[in-house]
Motif scaffolding. Structure first.
Motif, PDB file in Angstrom:
ATOM      1  N   ASP A 158       0.703   0.465 -12.759  1.00  0.00           N
ATOM      2  CA  ASP A 158      -0.283   1.006 -13.464  1.00  0.00           C
ATOM      3  C   ASP A 158      -0.532   2.179 -11.992  1.00  0.00           C
ATOM      4  OD1 ASP A 158      -0.125  -1.319 -15.269  1.00  0.00           O
ATOM      5  OD2 ASP A 158      -0.878  -1.987 -14.465  1.00  0.00           O
ATOM      6  N   TYR A 159      -0.056   2.168 -11.790  1.00  0.00           N
ATOM      7  CA  TYR A 159      -0.294   3.319 -10.116  1.00  0.00           C
ATOM      8  C   TYR A 159      -0.138   5.043 -10.291  1.00  0.00           C
ATOM      9  CZ  TYR A 159      -3.112  -0.470  -6.987  1.00  0.00           C
ATOM     10  OH  TYR A 159      -3.413  -0.758  -5.957  1.00  0.00           O
TER      11      TYR A 159
ATOM     12  N   LEU B  99       2.255  -2.123  -9.562  1.00  0.00           N
ATOM     13  CA  LEU B  99       2.781  -1.363  -9.398  1.00  0.00           C
ATOM     14  C   LEU B  99       2.942  -0.288 -10.532  1.00  0.00           C
ATOM     15  CD1 LEU B  99       5.412  -1.789  -5.803  1.00  0.00           C
ATOM     16  CD2 LEU B  99       2.610  -1.024  -5.759  1.00  0.00           C
TER      17      LEU B  99
ATOM     18  N   PHE C 275       3.687   5.213  -6.174  1.00  0.00           N
ATOM     19  CA  PHE C 275       3.592   5.660  -7.089  1.00  0.00           C
ATOM     20  C   PHE C 275       2.217   6.443  -7.382  1.00  0.00           C
ATOM     21  CE2 PHE C 275       5.785   1.751  -7.421  1.00  0.00           C
ATOM     22  CZ  PHE C 275       6.091   1.647  -9.262  1.00  0.00           C
ATOM     23  N   SER C 276       1.854   6.342  -7.120  1.00  0.00           N
ATOM     24  CA  SER C 276       0.521   7.597  -6.886  1.00  0.00           C
ATOM     25  C   SER C 276       0.552   8.974  -7.274  1.00  0.00           C
ATOM     26  CB  SER C 276      -0.930   7.321  -6.367  1.00  0.00           C
ATOM     27  OG  SER C 276      -1.291   7.723  -5.236  1.00  0.00           O
ATOM     28  N   ASN C 277       2.089   9.310  -5.844  1.00  0.00           N
ATOM     29  CA  ASN C 277       1.783  10.612  -6.114  1.00  0.00           C
ATOM     30  C   ASN C 277       3.255  10.567  -7.053  1.00  0.00           C
ATOM     31  OD1 ASN C 277       0.548  11.228  -4.276  1.00  0.00           O
ATOM     32  ND2 ASN C 277       0.946  10.422  -2.624  1.00  0.00           N
TER      33      ASN C 277
ATOM     34  N   PRO D 141       0.111   8.209 -12.606  1.00  0.00           N
ATOM     35  CA  PRO D 141      -0.871   9.397 -12.486  1.00  0.00           C
ATOM     36  C   PRO D 141      -0.908   9.259 -14.110  1.00  0.00           C
ATOM     37  CG  PRO D 141       1.012  10.530 -10.918  1.00  0.00           C
ATOM     38  CD  PRO D 141       0.698   8.650 -11.490  1.00  0.00           C
TER      39      PRO D 141
ATOM     40  N   ALA E  12       2.631   1.503  -4.382  1.00  0.00           N
ATOM     41  CA  ALA E  12       1.100   1.986  -4.163  1.00  0.00           C
ATOM     42  C   ALA E  12       1.273   3.514  -4.135  1.00  0.00           C
ATOM     43  CB  ALA E  12      -0.323   1.293  -4.493  1.00  0.00           C
ATOM     44  N   GLN E  13       1.041   4.130  -3.066  1.00  0.00           N
ATOM     45  CA  GLN E  13       0.180   5.732  -3.081  1.00  0.00           C
ATOM     46  C   GLN E  13       2.174   5.697  -3.247  1.00  0.00           C
ATOM     47  OE1 GLN E  13      -1.723   6.450  -0.871  1.00  0.00           O
ATOM     48  NE2 GLN E  13      -1.701   9.113  -2.199  1.00  0.00           N
TER      49      GLN E  13
ATOM     50  N   GLU F 151       1.190  -1.159   0.120  1.00  0.00           N
ATOM     51  CA  GLU F 151       0.007   0.099   0.646  1.00  0.00           C
ATOM     52  C   GLU F 151       0.815   1.433  -0.018  1.00  0.00           C
ATOM     53  OE1 GLU F 151      -2.806   0.443   2.905  1.00  0.00           O
ATOM     54  OE2 GLU F 151      -3.970  -1.896   2.040  1.00  0.00           O
TER      55      GLU F 151
END
Length: 227
Positions: A184-185, A182, A161-163, A187, A158-159, A155
């Motif tokens: 794919d996370y 991961l 990656f998303s940032n 943006p 993934a966070q 988790e």
């Protein structure tokens, strides 16, 4: 404010420091049966063989040195906020100078209790022997993720990656899930680069750079640092 870079690394980066990969042709799975060295059942059945296998891997890690790709990745911290998320169990990123490394498959230079996975110990030498126990009286085992066990810090990874403003994925076959998912996370706005020596299926929206990590990563890092 510094941009965020996530660097996602797999076995191909460590292979260039002389560490054998598990999955490539000629890799470790061709010398050992998977079920004999990399599952909780194997450890229960024959802990001595499993410990011997990882003791040899640990000696190899201690003898290896970071390569130009590890060192280039560490230099990104001169300009960016960098998180290295690695599938590798060695410490070559740390030795190259990276200060924020997340090991989703564990760390071979650490041991953990076979009874309580929260009890983790930094090893002082290359060996875990039969009879090396934690305070609970349970045999120590490598602090690595075996087949059938949960990936670590997923988790949190993934966070990151998303940032990310930039994602650099290097030397991974993207076949070991859930960690491979991961990528794919990231943006839609992030610059995404995928480096591999062989042509393979490239994650969607990633720019593909064909070449080894040592050939490809230092020039890319130099461009990012110069912008």
């Amino acid at each position: 404010m510094k941009q965020n870079i996530v660097v996602f690394t797999g076995a191909g980066v460590s292979a260039e420091s002389g560490l054998k990969t598990f999955r490539d042709m000629g890799g470790l799975w061709h010398e050992y049966r998977l079920q004999d060295v990399a599952s909780p059942q194997a450890f229960e059945r024959d802990p001595a063989t499993v410990l011997r296998f990882y003791n040899e891997r640990r000696k190899a890690v201690l003898a290896a040195r970071p390569n130009a790709a590890h060192e280039a990745i560490a230099r990104l911290e001169d300009k960016y906020s960098v998180v290295v998320i690695t599938q590798n169990i060695d410490d070559l990123h740390e030795r190259a100078g990276s200060t924020h490394v997340i090991h989703v498959h564990g760390e071979i230079l650490k041991a953990r209790s076979s009874a309580d996975q929260s009890r983790i110990y930094t090893l002082k030498g290359p060996l875990i022997e039969i009879g090396d126990l934690c305070e609970l009286g349970s045999q120590l085992r490598p602090d690595v993720v075996w087949f059938g066990e949960g990936v670590l810090h997923l988790e949190q990874a993934a966070q990151h990656f998303s940032n990310a403003d930039k994602v650099l994925a290097i030397g991974t076959s993207l076949t070991v899930f859930p960690a491979a998912g991961l990528v794919d996370y990231a943006p839609p706005t992030a610059e995404r680069v995928f480096v591999s020596p062989e042509l393979q299926e490239v994650p969607r929206y990633y720019r593909f750079l064909q070449g080894t990590a040592v050939e490809t990563v230092p020039p890319l890092v130099a461009r990012w640092l110069s912008h």
